[in-house]
Design an enzyme around this catalytic site. Structure first.
Site, PDB file in Angstrom:
ATOM      1  N   ASN A  73      17.794 -10.338   3.317  1.00 38.27           N
ATOM      2  CA  ASN A  73      17.094  -9.226   2.668  1.00 38.27           C
ATOM      3  C   ASN A  73      17.246  -9.279   1.152  1.00 38.27           C
ATOM      4  OD1 ASN A  73      16.411  -8.287   5.196  1.00 38.27           O
ATOM      5  ND2 ASN A  73      17.853  -6.592   5.208  1.00 38.27           N
ATOM      6  N   ARG A 399       1.040 -10.967  10.891  1.00 40.39           N
ATOM      7  CA  ARG A 399       2.205 -11.843  11.098  1.00 40.39           C
ATOM      8  C   ARG A 399       2.292 -12.159  12.583  1.00 40.39           C
ATOM      9  NH1 ARG A 399       5.002 -11.682   6.312  1.00 40.39           N
ATOM     10  NH2 ARG A 399       5.136  -9.705   5.191  1.00 40.39           N
ATOM     11  N   ARG A 429       2.789 -11.855   3.026  1.00 42.36           N
ATOM     12  CA  ARG A 429       3.858 -12.497   2.263  1.00 42.36           C
ATOM     13  C   ARG A 429       4.795 -13.320   3.145  1.00 42.36           C
ATOM     14  NH1 ARG A 429       6.716  -8.136  -0.368  1.00 42.36           N
ATOM     15  NH2 ARG A 429       5.072  -8.153  -1.951  1.00 42.36           N
ATOM     16  N   HIS A 459      -3.812  -4.908   6.809  1.00 48.72           N
ATOM     17  CA  HIS A 459      -2.539  -4.678   7.479  1.00 48.72           C
ATOM     18  C   HIS A 459      -2.717  -3.917   8.785  1.00 48.72           C
ATOM     19  CE1 HIS A 459       1.691  -2.942   7.684  1.00 48.72           C
ATOM     20  NE2 HIS A 459       1.927  -4.217   7.455  1.00 48.72           N
ATOM     21  N   TYR A 492      11.922  -5.475  16.915  1.00 50.46           N
ATOM     22  CA  TYR A 492      11.456  -4.303  16.180  1.00 50.46           C
ATOM     23  C   TYR A 492      11.043  -3.214  17.159  1.00 50.46           C
ATOM     24  CZ  TYR A 492      10.711  -7.396  12.069  1.00 50.46           C
ATOM     25  OH  TYR A 492      10.849  -8.277  11.031  1.00 50.46           O
ATOM     26  N   ARG A 588      13.447   4.654   7.382  1.00 50.38           N
ATOM     27  CA  ARG A 588      14.416   3.563   7.563  1.00 50.38           C
ATOM     28  C   ARG A 588      14.918   3.002   6.239  1.00 50.38           C
ATOM     29  NH1 ARG A 588      11.607  -1.534   9.165  1.00 50.38           N
ATOM     30  NH2 ARG A 588      11.775  -2.000   6.943  1.00 50.38           N
ATOM     31  N   HIS A 616      10.615   0.376  13.234  1.00 50.68           N
ATOM     32  CA  HIS A 616       9.337  -0.034  12.657  1.00 50.68           C
ATOM     33  C   HIS A 616       8.181   0.894  13.031  1.00 50.68           C
ATOM     34  CE1 HIS A 616       6.158  -3.175  11.682  1.00 50.68           C
ATOM     35  NE2 HIS A 616       6.969  -3.281  10.651  1.00 50.68           N
TER      36      HIS A 616
END
Length: 718
Positions: A73, A399, A429, A459, A492, A588, A616
């Site tokens: 991270n 993703r 990304r 997205h 997630y 979160r 998530h």
């Protein structure tokens, strides 16, 4: 999982006002509300993740895994967030709400977090592993047999791939890739030509394994490993025959890695991004990590080469890349040192593959991942691909991973003659390369591939199936808060929503048309769509709750998301809270809204839940008098999601599903007294008070979905 009752909300704040205008607002005392700093909040989130590595009730290999997650991270934080602070002015200085140089303020917090990591690694985790006979053996503690094995391994597997570069005018400082392992060496004595070029750089190829297990013949007792950095360090002198190694250090440089492509000036976005990927590893340097014992001479030399200020230098007491220690988790692979394996249940609402579409004709279905299996989503797509009456499949891809059954199913659909449209987000990304490859693979066999809207990231998570039925066409849709990625679907928490509602699926089709041709979006009946109306409609719902409270009616807002940084939404929340609405936020990660500021956010409570799985889900609950609404969304409450991305939110109209979402995603998290943290007005987080029989929301959900456990009892409003 028990039925939970919400604690009584705090007394309604009588202070009236118009909310938070740009730049702040005045409370009852006349003081301005100062929002919290986003980047400091991101670092605070990683402090909460690191707590899982500290907890002794967590299995040892899992503690190591959390340590590595924090390092990963932090790598991404520096790759994406640091350059703006470093480059604020020529000397890197810029003022923030903290009243000091913003880069230095961030560096101080990051340095403290990194110091905690290495202290935990050296003083807690490694001794705990050693007590179990698991050790990474340093050179000074290796037996003669182990040293021979290391020497032979170096000569056979490592030395042929190393190219030490002595620096001189003909050999300038080499290009050093982002996050790669390197050594800087100071030498004494002349080279083959009698010149005393004292500095050399050794780049370590990424292909070399970072942790190796010593064979049983040289380590008969326990489980022993050696690190690649230690092997190279031991044999550095072998790389410079006839010269003396005076001093050396490992080092690693982190570079700005956010791809920037001017979409107005490119003719083919895919080609431009592919070219940009070649340069990603050599962006602006933003952080330099060296060994703790690195001399000032070598550190200064590296800082000069990378043009970095002192605040960007990190001296670490151990390997410069803790992320690679994650290999140890797989190499040890002892079930006793890991969480008990979690095998998600097949979604209870779904029939076994073969009857999902028929079930959807009767009612909407919900999958709560990872407690229920993502295989339910794959089952929906498999059924559609295999059904000769299905004519078309449309899907967004953000993703999905490099190895994806879902993408192979889309390819199979093309081979079976179905119309397939894939909206591939090339700018996701760090997933750009995988998505470019999938775009190539789909397009090569005849799928219609589009890249969304120029200047915006797509997205939204949507999968739409069109089937011929009874002389007409019927649509079936899947909407999700998370990605179409089977790996992250096991890690997630997300909600998958399956529906044949003609209004919802017609809206989905309209959005797909917009993404393909960028025509004006027609008025949607169910979906909210960013960047058009999602932010505005959320603000309307927030304001309605505030106005209801002002009238003495029920005004309640509960929102669960990954980040809260959008100032317009924050302003609306403050406005509603000052009118008397009760606001609970489960955020979160980064949260810029300070809770509990007198006269401003008294009615707002913010908590963060960090569990075994990465939270998530995005769930938004509003109660305004007798009106109750629940929305699910792909979007966090961030400015980029509201205005610079294509995002969706959709209402849950099925009463049973709505209550299930309230119980599992809101009520349970508001009562979590095991894994929850509460936010204070100064931006600090404290553990929520823990009861003797405390429960974590995730643990309760795992019990709820484990085989042969009682069904969830009762229902409670948040």
């Amino acid at each position: 999982m028990m039925s939970l009752l919400l604690p009584s909300p705090s007394d309604k704040n009588a202070v009236q006002g118009n909310g938070l205008p740009p730049g702040g607002a005045s409370g009852a005392s006349g003081a301005s509300l100062v929002l919290l700093d986003r980047d400091h909040s991101i670092l605070a989130f990683n402090e909460r993740v690191l707590d899982w590595a500290v907890r002794e009730d967590v299995p040892l290999l899992e503690r190591l895994r959390y340590l590595c997650i924090v390092s990963s991270n932090l790598d991404e934080f520096f790759e994406v967030r640091a350059a703006a602070h470093l480059g604020a002015t020529p000397d890197g200085s810029s003022k923030s709400a903290y009243g000091v140089n913003s880069f230095e303020a961030l560096a101080l917090k990051a340095q403290a977090l990194v110091a905690r990591q290495y202290a935990l690694y050296n003083d807690s985790l490694m001794p705990a592993f050693a007590a179990l006979g698991i050790r990474i053996v340093p050179h000074g503690e290796r037996t003669a047999a182990q040293r021979r094995w290391v020497r032979e391994h170096f000569a056979r597997e490592v030395r042929p791939l190393l190219i030490p570069v002595g620096l001189d005018p003909a050999h300038p400082f080499p290009q050093v890739a982002n996050k790669s392992l390197n050594f800087i060496v100071r030498l004494r004595g002349g080279d083959a030509f009698g010149r005393e070029n004292e500095i050399a750089i050794v780049k370590v190829p990424r292909a070399l394994q970072r942790i190796m297990r010593l064979p049983a013949k040289v380590a008969p007792s326990g489980t022993k490993f050696v690190s690649l950095s230690s092997i190279i360090r031991t044999h550095l002198a072998d790389l410079f025959p006839g010269r003396q190694v005076v001093e050396f250090s490992q080092f690693r440089v982190t570079r700005h890695s956010d791809l920037a492509v001017d979409e107005e000036d490119v003719r083919n976005l895919r080609t431009a991004l592919r070219q940009g990927l070649q340069h990603r590893h050599y962006g602006q340097a933003v952080r330099l990590e060296v060994s703790a014992g690195c001399s000032a001479f070598l550190a200064d030399f590296l800082q000069t080469q990378f043009a970095l200020p002192a605040a960007a230098l990190y001296r670490v007491h151990g390997p410069v890349n803790l992320v690679r220690l994650g290999q140890l988790v797989d190499l040890v692979n002892d079930p006793a040192l890991l969480f008990p394996a979690w095998r998600p249940a097949w979604p209870a609402q779904l029939p076994r593959p073969g009857g999902i579409l028929a079930r959807l004709r009767r009612r909407d279905l919900l999958i709560h991942q990872p407690f229920e299996s993502f295989d339910g989503v794959l089952g929906f797509l498999r059924e559609a691909v295999g059904d000769p009456q299905v004519l078309a499949i449309k899907q967004t891809i953000y993703r999905t991973g490099a190895d994806s059954e879902q993408m192979e199913l889309l390819r199979e659909a093309v081979r079976r003659g179905k119309e397939v449209m894939a909206v591939v987000e090339l700018k996701a990304r760090f997933d750009e390369e995988a998505n470019i490859n999938w775009a190539d693979a789909l397009e090569s066999i005849g799928a219609q591939v589009v890249y969304g809207v120029m200047g915006l990231k797509t997205h939204a998570k949507m999968l739409l199936v069109t089937r011929r039925e009874g002389g007409g066409l019927r649509r079936y849709g899947h909407l999700s808060t998370g990605n179409y990625n089977p790996r992250t679907a096991r890690l997630y928490t997300d909600l998958s929503y399956l529906t044949a509602d003609p209004h919802v699926t017609a809206d989905m089709d309209a959005v797909f048309d917009h993404l393909a041709n960028q025509n004006r979006v027609p008025r949607l009946k169910r979906l909210l769509l960013a960047p058009f109306d999602l932010q505005r409609r959320m603000i309307e719902k927030i304001d309605a709750a505030g106005l209801a409270a002002e009238r003495g009616e029920d005004g309640r807002i509960v929102a669960k998301m990954n980040a809260l940084t959008d100032e317009a939404l924050i302003a609306a929340l403050v406005r509603a809270a000052r009118r008397g609405a009760s606001v609970d936020l489960v955020v979160r990660g980064a949260c810029m809204l300070p809770a509990g500021v007198p006269g401003m956010t008294d009615n707002i409570r913010v908590r963060s839940v960090i569990g075994r799985f990465l939270e998530h889900t995005r769930v938004f609950y509003f109660r305004s008098g007798g009106q109750e609404d629940v929305y699910l969304s792909s979007a966090d409450w961030m400015n980029r999601n509201m205005l610079r991305r294509v995002e969706i939110a959709w209402p849950v109209t099925d009463a049973k599903l709505r209550q299930r979402i309230i119980d599992e995603c809101l009520v349970a998290y508001l009562h979590d007294d095991r894994d929850a943290w509460t936010l204070a007005s100064d931006g600090s987080y404290a553990r929520a008070p823990r009861a003797l029989d405390g429960h974590g929301a995730q643990g309760a959900l795992m019990e709820r979905y484990a085989p042969r456990t009682p069904a969830l009892k009762g229902a409670a409003n948040p």
